[in-house]
Scaffold this active site. Structure first.
Site, PDB file in Angstrom:
ATOM      1  N   TYR A   4       0.831  -1.217   0.000  1.00  0.00           N
ATOM      2  CA  TYR A   4       0.000   0.000   0.000  1.00  0.00           C
ATOM      3  C   TYR A   4       0.863   1.263   0.000  1.00  0.00           C
ATOM      4  O   TYR A   4       0.627   2.197  -0.776  1.00  0.00           O
ATOM      5  CB  TYR A   4      -0.933  -0.022   1.219  1.00  0.00           C
ATOM      6  CG  TYR A   4      -1.890   1.153   1.289  1.00  0.00           C
ATOM      7  CD1 TYR A   4      -3.068   1.165   0.545  1.00  0.00           C
ATOM      8  CD2 TYR A   4      -1.623   2.254   2.100  1.00  0.00           C
ATOM      9  CE1 TYR A   4      -3.949   2.237   0.597  1.00  0.00           C
ATOM     10  CE2 TYR A   4      -2.496   3.331   2.170  1.00  0.00           C
ATOM     11  CZ  TYR A   4      -3.660   3.310   1.422  1.00  0.00           C
ATOM     12  OH  TYR A   4      -4.526   4.387   1.483  1.00  0.00           O
TER      13      TYR A   4
ATOM     14  N   LYS B 174       1.231   4.056  -3.063  1.00  0.00           N
ATOM     15  CA  LYS B 174       0.973   5.494  -2.910  1.00  0.00           C
ATOM     16  C   LYS B 174       2.239   6.303  -3.231  1.00  0.00           C
ATOM     17  O   LYS B 174       2.158   7.400  -3.784  1.00  0.00           O
ATOM     18  CB  LYS B 174       0.484   5.794  -1.491  1.00  0.00           C
ATOM     19  CG  LYS B 174      -0.884   5.198  -1.164  1.00  0.00           C
ATOM     20  CD  LYS B 174      -1.982   5.788  -2.025  1.00  0.00           C
ATOM     21  CE  LYS B 174      -3.366   5.329  -1.581  1.00  0.00           C
ATOM     22  NZ  LYS B 174      -4.437   5.800  -2.477  1.00  0.00           N
TER      23      LYS B 174
HETATM   24  N1  LIG Z   1      -9.194   4.655   4.601  1.00  0.00           N
HETATM   25  C1  LIG Z   1      -8.168   5.217   5.182  1.00  0.00           C
HETATM   26  O1  LIG Z   1      -7.978   5.118   6.404  1.00  0.00           O
HETATM   27  C2  LIG Z   1      -7.175   5.991   4.353  1.00  0.00           C
HETATM   28  C3  LIG Z   1      -6.050   6.536   4.970  1.00  0.00           C
HETATM   29  C4  LIG Z   1      -5.163   7.311   4.205  1.00  0.00           C
HETATM   30  C5  LIG Z   1      -5.404   7.513   2.858  1.00  0.00           C
HETATM   31  N2  LIG Z   1      -6.493   6.935   2.276  1.00  0.00           N
HETATM   32  C6  LIG Z   1      -6.713   7.202   0.845  1.00  0.00           C
HETATM   33  O2  LIG Z   1      -7.634   8.273   0.733  1.00  0.00           O
HETATM   34  C7  LIG Z   1      -8.304   8.194  -0.523  1.00  0.00           C
HETATM   35  C8  LIG Z   1      -9.780   8.435  -0.323  1.00  0.00           C
HETATM   36  O3  LIG Z   1     -10.249   7.516   0.643  1.00  0.00           O
HETATM   37  P1  LIG Z   1     -11.801   7.409   0.981  1.00  0.00           P
HETATM   38  O4  LIG Z   1     -11.900   6.528   2.171  1.00  0.00           O
HETATM   39  O5  LIG Z   1     -12.425   8.753   0.969  1.00  0.00           O
HETATM   40  O6  LIG Z   1     -12.305   6.589  -0.300  1.00  0.00           O
HETATM   41  P2  LIG Z   1     -13.639   5.774  -0.464  1.00  0.00           P
HETATM   42  O7  LIG Z   1     -14.670   6.233   0.494  1.00  0.00           O
HETATM   43  O8  LIG Z   1     -13.298   4.324  -0.493  1.00  0.00           O
HETATM   44  O9  LIG Z   1     -14.086   6.267  -1.930  1.00  0.00           O
HETATM   45  C9  LIG Z   1     -13.327   5.917  -3.026  1.00  0.00           C
HETATM   46  C10 LIG Z   1     -13.819   6.627  -4.264  1.00  0.00           C
HETATM   47  O10 LIG Z   1     -13.159   6.012  -5.387  1.00  0.00           O
HETATM   48  C11 LIG Z   1     -14.136   5.579  -6.323  1.00  0.00           C
HETATM   49  N3  LIG Z   1     -13.769   4.339  -6.982  1.00  0.00           N
HETATM   50  C12 LIG Z   1     -13.430   3.169  -6.409  1.00  0.00           C
HETATM   51  N4  LIG Z   1     -13.258   2.223  -7.347  1.00  0.00           N
HETATM   52  C13 LIG Z   1     -13.516   2.831  -8.537  1.00  0.00           C
HETATM   53  C14 LIG Z   1     -13.502   2.379  -9.886  1.00  0.00           C
HETATM   54  N5  LIG Z   1     -13.203   1.113 -10.225  1.00  0.00           N
HETATM   55  N6  LIG Z   1     -13.821   3.262 -10.855  1.00  0.00           N
HETATM   56  C15 LIG Z   1     -14.114   4.529 -10.557  1.00  0.00           C
HETATM   57  N7  LIG Z   1     -14.152   5.029  -9.289  1.00  0.00           N
HETATM   58  C16 LIG Z   1     -13.849   4.170  -8.301  1.00  0.00           C
HETATM   59  C17 LIG Z   1     -15.372   5.340  -5.505  1.00  0.00           C
HETATM   60  O11 LIG Z   1     -16.487   5.358  -6.368  1.00  0.00           O
HETATM   61  P3  LIG Z   1     -17.734   4.325  -6.183  1.00  0.00           P
HETATM   62  O12 LIG Z   1     -18.562   4.944  -5.098  1.00  0.00           O
HETATM   63  O13 LIG Z   1     -18.359   4.306  -7.517  1.00  0.00           O
HETATM   64  O14 LIG Z   1     -17.146   3.006  -5.767  1.00  0.00           O
HETATM   65  C18 LIG Z   1     -15.322   6.484  -4.499  1.00  0.00           C
HETATM   66  O15 LIG Z   1     -15.829   7.655  -5.078  1.00  0.00           O
HETATM   67  C19 LIG Z   1      -7.948   6.833  -1.103  1.00  0.00           C
HETATM   68  O16 LIG Z   1      -6.980   6.997  -2.086  1.00  0.00           O
HETATM   69  C20 LIG Z   1      -7.360   6.080   0.078  1.00  0.00           C
HETATM   70  O17 LIG Z   1      -6.383   5.136  -0.332  1.00  0.00           O
HETATM   71  C21 LIG Z   1      -7.386   6.203   2.995  1.00  0.00           C
END
Ligand SMILES: NC(=O)c1ccc[n+]([C@@H]2O[C@H](COP(=O)([O-])OP(=O)(O)OC[C@H]3O[C@@H](n4cnc5c(N)ncnc54)[C@H](OP(=O)(O)O)[C@@H]3O)[C@@H](O)[C@H]2O)c1
Length: 220
Positions: A125, A129
């Site tokens: 991961y 990134k």
């Molecule tokens: N979770 C954590 O604790 C954490 C920590 C640090 C950084 N991050 C990073 O922060 C970022 C945002 O996280 P988040 O939790 O806000 O994300 P999230 O709620 O999982 O939302 C992800 C977004 O990406 C879209 N997506 C996923 N698969 C897709 C596909 N095949 N085609 C087009 N769109 C797609 C989703 O659309 P759909 O609704 O259509 O699926 C949604 O709009 C990510 O890059 C994640 O890695 C996360």
């Protein structure tokens, strides 16, 4: 002066949906274009929803003629099933968006990456990134802002164990995340979104990296 146009990818996600609301309510933007693969639940006079095939983003080149681009895309290995499928969503799609945005003269590119992003990391991961950031930095924008949040907090429809455990620890022993552990403190998706919106209104140029502690200060 006419307002700016924003484009957002990931508007159905935790950070992206909060950000969409900040952008729609901001006086600085006259239009917000959301590229999505499924319809949004929001309706708003400033919102232009564009259903796209993320594997063929170049077919929608005109959509990228905007001022500021915000990318909040991502998935989990649980959802993507394979590392290759995850890489496509977390790296290939944001890089395609950056390429098209840069070709259309976009001024500001704002990206959600992650804490510990490191192209040389042995952890998949963090490496993914890190590679994403490396690729994004190759494109020319007036401002490239990369946000590296720690574990995210917020309301999700799905269950994510890590986020639930972190939220519980923080509630029971909040002092644990003072001092040297402060940088690991979980952060609300809404705080990250607010920081992204605010940074987009600044006049800084070049590539800027925002660690989680700084995101928390800007976005609170
Ligand atoms: N979770 C954590 O604790 C954490 C920590 C640090 C950084 N991050 C990073 O922060 C970022 C945002 O996280 P988040 O939790 O806000 O994300 P999230 O709620 O999982 O939302 C992800 C977004 O990406 C879209 N997506 C996923 N698969 C897709 C596909 N095949 N085609 C087009 N769109 C797609 C989703 O659309 P759909 O609704 O259509 O699926 C949604 O709009 C990510 O890059 C994640 O890695 C996360």
């Amino acid at each position: 002066m006419a307002g700016k146009i924003a484009l957002i990818a990931g508007a159905t996600g935790l950070i992206g949906n909060e950000l969409l609301n900040y952008l729609l309510n901001a006086n600085e933007y006259e239009k917000v274009v959301a590229i999505v693969r499924r319809p949004l639940s929001e309706k708003h006079p400033k919102l232009e929803e564009k259903l796209v095939d993320f594997d063929k983003l170049e077919d929608y080149i005109d959509v990228f003629s905007v001022d500021d681009v915000f990318v909040c895309l991502g998935t989990t290995i649980k959802k993507a099933k394979t590392k290759e499928a995850m890489w496509k969503i977390d790296v290939d799609y944001p890089v395609s968006i950056a390429r098209l945005a840069s070709s259309q003269g976009v001024r500001k590119f704002l990206l959600v990456s992650s804490m510990n992003a490191d192209p040389d990391s042995p952890i998949f991961y963090s490496k993914m990134k890190g590679k994403l950031e490396e690729e994004i930095k190759q494109f020319t924008f007036e401002t490239t802002a990369i946000f590296r949040p720690s574990l995210l907090l917020g309301n999700r429809d799905e269950f994510r164990l890590g986020e639930r455990v972190s939220a519980a620890i923080f509630t029971v022993v909040p002092f644990l995340f003072a001092g040297p552990l402060k940088k690991y403190k979980a952060i609300e998706g809404k705080t990250v979104a607010n920081a992204m919106y605010k940074v987009a209104q600044e006049n800084k140029t070049g590539v800027m990296i925002y660690p989680s502690e700084q995101i928390a200060e800007i976005g609170r």
